[in-house]
Design a protein around this motif. Sequence first.
Motif, mmCIF file in Angstrom:
data_model
loop_
_atom_site.group_PDB
_atom_site.id
_atom_site.type_symbol
_atom_site.label_atom_id
_atom_site.label_comp_id
_atom_site.label_asym_id
_atom_site.label_seq_id
_atom_site.Cartn_x
_atom_site.Cartn_y
_atom_site.Cartn_z
ATOM 1 N N ILE A 1 -17.171 16.912 41.632
ATOM 2 C CA ILE A 1 -16.589 17.048 42.971
ATOM 3 C C ILE A 1 -17.606 17.730 43.882
ATOM 4 N N ARG A 2 -17.709 17.226 45.082
ATOM 5 C CA ARG A 2 -18.548 17.844 46.104
ATOM 6 C C ARG A 2 -17.758 17.863 47.412
ATOM 7 N N GLN A 3 -17.556 19.043 47.969
ATOM 8 C CA GLN A 3 -16.784 19.204 49.190
ATOM 9 C C GLN A 3 -17.718 19.358 50.392
ATOM 10 N N ARG A 4 -17.251 18.824 51.524
ATOM 11 C CA ARG A 4 -17.979 19.005 52.770
ATOM 12 C C ARG A 4 -17.232 20.027 53.617
ATOM 13 N N ILE A 5 -17.917 21.099 53.989
ATOM 14 C CA ILE A 5 -17.319 22.211 54.704
ATOM 15 C C ILE A 5 -17.748 22.158 56.168
#
Length: 609
Positions: A341-345
């Motif tokens: 998982i990679r989140q964009r903040i």
Amino acid sequence: MIGKVLRGRRVQGLIRYLYGPGRNEEHRNPRIVAGFRSPVELEPGVRSDGALDFRQLEGLMTQPLAALGERNYRKPVWHVPVRAAPEDPVLTDQQWAQIAAGIMAGTGLAPVGDDDAVRWIAVRHADDHIHIVATLARSDGVRPEVWNDGYRVRDACRAAEIRYGLRRTAPADRTAARRASRGETEKAARRGRSEPPRVILRRHVQSAAAGARTEGEFLACLQAEGLLIRRRFSQRHPDQLTGYAVALPDDHTADGQPVWYGGGKLAIDLTLPRLRHRWSGNSPDSGPRGPQSADYQPVSGRHLSGRSAQAVLRTIVGQAADQARTAEEFFQRLHQSGLLIRQRISSINPGQITGYAVGLPEHSGSDGDPIWYTGGRLADDLTWPRIQRRWREHPRIPSPRLAGTTFSHEERQAIYNDAARAAAHATAQIRRCTVIDPHAARDACWAAADILHAAARATGNQHLRRAADAYDRAARMPYGRVPPATPAGNGLRTAARLIALVGQLQSGTTGVVTNLINSLVALTDAIGLLHGRQRRDAQAAASASTSEHLRNLRHDPTASWITGSVPSANPSDLARSDFPVPPSPLRWPGTPGTPRTSRSQRRPQSPKV
């Protein structure tokens, strides 16, 4: 020649049974052929009424037990039936006596020249077997050790096979699954079952383990199959799961309680620690070797196409979005499913999530980095704003089916083609390791069982089911050793999970399944050659039997790949089934995800008139 160690409490009843007619009048001319004294001295006498007098023999056998007193074993009677194969020649009493003496000496219960050893006899009442009976108490007042006596009996039987030219049997290397006992078999027959519950449960557990990525998916799959599950937790850490047991809902004891079977009672590689090792390369929660571990090596993306990876991610993400109601719960479900998982903040509000991307640990590029997919690439309804909007508008009403969470016909074909490529790659690696390093191919041999069970479960084909059952022993390493993970083995496990995720097949998939069967035939042939080179006859025979089942399936024109009733195939499906490789969708030059073509490769335009 095989021998099985049994334990009992009373030697008197056992002796009378061995000298009796048997359950089906099968005992003929019972006699003692060997023992701690000469057979003539030990043979029961005849009373005046013609009946046998067992008092002297029973007294001699039980006397050391009385001297041992409270230090006795709970079951002090040691009983070993030893049987020759049906095609073996009939042995003489003297030859059986030598075999019995070798077994007693090999187990350490009655070494040669030890006058204080345990007291024992060998009774013969048939041509093909004898019964060795001993009381576990030495004449000098010492209680003998019987640790691992079954393996020593197995070694003594193999030595007798070589000595007398009998049929060779496999060593006791713990590669065979636990067989059902006589009581389990008879109970299954009385209740009209075609197989004992132990066999049925082992098949369910093997199929669930092959299709699961994590421990939670494994237990959920067993529960979905209708099995009863009992979890065992640590006494020191109550939240830590240390084991499991399964039972059939309609299999009960005399008291009405379920008959439970732990994973180790089904097969040595189905214990929870060994299953966790199998999943350790796919889930960060299932063991110490998760995707973030330093020794984790992701599987190369050569066996997993972008179409298959995208379909799998879309299904997992769609189910998580359908079941979750908050961002925290959504990402937790993705994490538990084993996804990267990679989140964009947001750069303006650091605590605000504006997007996400997911990837499979098994799907990586040529540089070894994971290939990421945003929600928009998976499906229109899986973008982060659309998911949040749906949670706000329908907080308590789950969607019956999120758009894009089912597999299309082309995606199913792509997944089966990926499985065939993974099997072909594993075949090449096993053939290479057969010459260079045979031990490096152990993991691929173990993982081949997963893809066989997954394919049998997905297709519902009986030939594949028999092939998976026949391969059982060829998969395991001796004495329960767990081989280190290899790319070839991980590729086969990934293919098994994808096949299990596809589930029930649809019409028009015969061509791709046939392609997979051909790859599995080559794979099992290579594994059989590997076991043959290592002189592991039982494992080589299991591989050969599996290949034979697969070949019968390949040449059986009546074999059905479809489980359940499905609609008839339309002409377009029949046309696509002739081409195992699914057609690529048409893309215009410059479309994202499509390489640009040079001017010379473009289609020439018609000249203007």
